[in-house]
Design an enzyme around this catalytic site. Structure first.
Site, mmCIF file in Angstrom:
data_model
loop_
_atom_site.group_PDB
_atom_site.id
_atom_site.type_symbol
_atom_site.label_atom_id
_atom_site.label_comp_id
_atom_site.label_asym_id
_atom_site.label_seq_id
_atom_site.Cartn_x
_atom_site.Cartn_y
_atom_site.Cartn_z
ATOM 1 N N CYS A 238 0.885 -1.179 0.000
ATOM 2 C CA CYS A 238 0.000 0.000 0.000
ATOM 3 C C CYS A 238 0.912 1.215 0.000
ATOM 4 C CB CYS A 238 -0.916 -0.015 1.210
ATOM 5 S SG CYS A 238 -1.878 -1.551 1.369
ATOM 6 N N ALA A 239 1.492 1.504 -1.150
ATOM 7 C CA ALA A 239 2.724 2.290 -1.209
ATOM 8 C C ALA A 239 2.543 3.796 -1.220
ATOM 9 C CB ALA A 239 3.525 1.870 -2.449
ATOM 10 N N ALA A 240 1.423 4.302 -1.696
ATOM 11 C CA ALA A 240 1.281 5.761 -1.853
ATOM 12 C C ALA A 240 1.417 6.472 -0.500
ATOM 13 C CB ALA A 240 -0.073 6.079 -2.469
ATOM 14 N N PRO A 241 2.040 7.670 -0.481
ATOM 15 C CA PRO A 241 2.582 8.428 -1.622
ATOM 16 C C PRO A 241 4.000 8.041 -2.019
ATOM 17 C CG PRO A 241 2.799 9.725 0.357
ATOM 18 C CD PRO A 241 2.104 8.449 0.773
ATOM 19 N N GLY A 243 6.811 7.458 0.199
ATOM 20 C CA GLY A 243 7.928 7.778 1.096
ATOM 21 C C GLY A 243 8.654 6.540 1.573
ATOM 22 N N LYS A 244 7.898 5.534 2.021
ATOM 23 C CA LYS A 244 8.529 4.304 2.504
ATOM 24 C C LYS A 244 9.120 3.506 1.341
ATOM 25 C CE LYS A 244 5.369 4.026 6.468
ATOM 26 N NZ LYS A 244 4.448 5.106 6.028
ATOM 27 N N ASP A 262 -0.544 0.293 -5.463
ATOM 28 C CA ASP A 262 -1.632 1.077 -4.879
ATOM 29 C C ASP A 262 -2.791 1.042 -5.858
ATOM 30 O OD1 ASP A 262 -1.703 3.194 -2.371
ATOM 31 O OD2 ASP A 262 -3.226 3.616 -3.891
ATOM 32 N N CYS A 368 -0.756 3.836 11.304
ATOM 33 C CA CYS A 368 -0.616 5.125 12.005
ATOM 34 C C CYS A 368 -1.863 5.377 12.842
ATOM 35 C CB CYS A 368 -0.363 6.266 11.012
ATOM 36 S SG CYS A 368 -1.658 6.468 9.756
#
Length: 454
Positions: A238-241, A243-244, A262, A368
């Site tokens: 679940c990559a967006a945006p 950063g990771k 995503d 988060c």
């Protein structure tokens, strides 16, 4: 120090969270008084920004010391800021946030949306799309006070607003009112340039875009806990945006393959933009629903989703969640049903993650949010559902241990990493803790679990 009201939640959500933080296991561990105090501190600290801005240095391109020097030179063009190295995380720079500061409110008022107001508290200027209300004769160059609409009730284009707001600082208008609310075209760019924010933190708009990336400290920790190595094939589900995703690629020295998925198309474009900006070529981004990313076994090579089982050395599942750990977050209008809707989706994604992971591979699960249902309860479910998974120690481990309440034994709770800003919120002004300790404690609410597939 509390200057804003505690986060505004639906009553049913407040009651739900209170039951979570005063569950029987927590009461047995710390007592009712301390558990209750922690809960109220959580509600208070969520509406305030963390005390440090965290910047990830793109050490794939330059050393952290060189980036620190260049960042200092850039920031000295505006307001000089102290830039600290994190002692345990080699690619993190920390900038203290100064506030709340004594800023006098002015008679000319601009009202912005809650999301825009939160961004201002973390160093951003006010961009035109975030402005909801301003004086009818406002011109570029006017000095104004900026207020955040807490309840989302301000009508865009209003000339004044009497609803519930909080003051976030003073600035100077870059645009006339007529330009901000132009019906003929969508206006972009800065609408109000902040001069006296209530919390002083540098704006990173256009600052060293190829060398630095603004990221919450726990989000940087996730990449290190995953432990990517050069030459591996890694999946960010679940990559967006991005950063990771970009951090994983940088930690691998851009050697190997990072597959980013995503399901929202324009978010995939953002991932690709970030990868290009940070000079990373090992990232391959696809618009795809990760819960359906497993393909029945095939002998032929597969380069895009869906993938055969056991295709990846490591998998990051930074899952969609209720986001109740984000800071500053002054109001959440979601119902309890919406807050509780993420657990089934997270489990679908978990099923796919375990199937796609090679034997001996590492799976990192993170959120988060602060609920048990999306964090420790998911770990308990995963360990009972997938006998092939075992919890692993995390490095670095700068957060606290997991929260009691999901039936996990203490030795397993200690392997989890929960960032709980409420634990030290009332000590912020009275302790002489080193800056790195303050930065480690006063973060967003966040959760990390690390598994290995036997």
């Amino acid at each position: 120090m509390s200057v804003f009201p505690s986060i505004s939640l639906q009553p049913e959500v407040t009651e739900y969270l209170q039951r979570v933080f005063l569950n029987t296991e927590v009461l047995a561990a710390v007592g009712r008084q301390e558990a209750g105090d922690r809960f109220h501190r959580l509600l208070a600290c969520l509406s305030h920004p963390p005390s440090y801005t965290c910047v990830r240095a793109n050490t794939h391109v330059a050393s952290v010391e060189e980036i620190r020097r260049k960042l200092g030179e850039e920031l000295r063009k505006g307001v000089a800021h102290q830039i600290l190295l994190h002692p345990r995380i080699p690619d993190v720079l920390l900038l203290p946030v100064h506030g709340p500061r004594p800023v006098k409110q002015l008679s000319s008022e601009v009202v912005v949306g809650a999301q825009c107001g939160s961004a201002v508290l973390r160093g951003a200027h006010v961009f035109a799309p975030g402005i909801l209300s301003c004086p009818k004769n406002m011109k570029a160059g006017d000095v104004v006070s900026v207020f955040s609409d807490l309840e989302g009730k301000c009508t865009r284009g209003a000339t004044s607003f009497q609803g519930k707001t909080v003051f976030v600082g003073n600035g100077v208008a870059d645009l006339d009112r007529s330009s901000i609310f132009n019906k003929e075209q969508t206006v972009k760019g800065v609408g109000v340039r902040m001069l006296e924010p209530l919390y002083q933190s540098p704006s990173f708009d256009g600052v060293l875009p190829g060398l630095t990336f603004l990221q919450n400290l726990p989000s940087v920790v996730v990449g290190h806990v995953l432990g990517p190595r050069p030459g591996e094939r890694i999946l960010d589900m679940c990559a967006a945006p991005g950063g990771k995703t970009c951090h994983i690629a940088a930690l691998m020295g851009d050697q190997g393959e990072v597959v980013a998925l995503d399901k929202i198309k324009n978010k995939i474009h953002r991932i690709s933009q970030n990868a290009q900006m940070l000079h990373l070529r090992s990232i391959k981004a696809y618009c795809f629903n990760s819960s359906q990313a497993v393909r029945p076994g095939t002998d032929s090579p597969v380069f895009g989703p869906p993938f055969p089982p056991e295709s990846f050395d490591r998998v990051l599942l930074d899952a969609p969640c209720s986001g109740l750990g984000q800071r500053p977050h002054m109001a959440c209008t979601w119902s309890l049903k919406e807050i509780c809707s993420y657990q089934p989706l997270q489990r679908k994604l978990f099923h796919a993650a375990v199937q796609l992971l090679k034997k001996g591979g590492v799976l990192v699960y993170s959120t988060c949010t602060v609920t048990l249902a999306e964090n420790e309860e998911q770990v308990a479910w995963a360990l009972s559902t997938f006998p092939c998974l075992t919890l692993q120690p995390q490095e670095p481990h700068i957060g606290g241990e997991g929260m009691p309440g999901a039936g996990l034994p203490l030795e397993q709770l200690r392997l989890l990493q929960r960032f709980s800003p409420e634990l030290t919120w009332d000590q912020a002004e009275t302790t002489e803790a080193p800056p790195c300790c303050r930065a480690d404690e006063d973060t967003i609410g966040f959760f990390i679990a690390k598994f290995q597939k036997k």
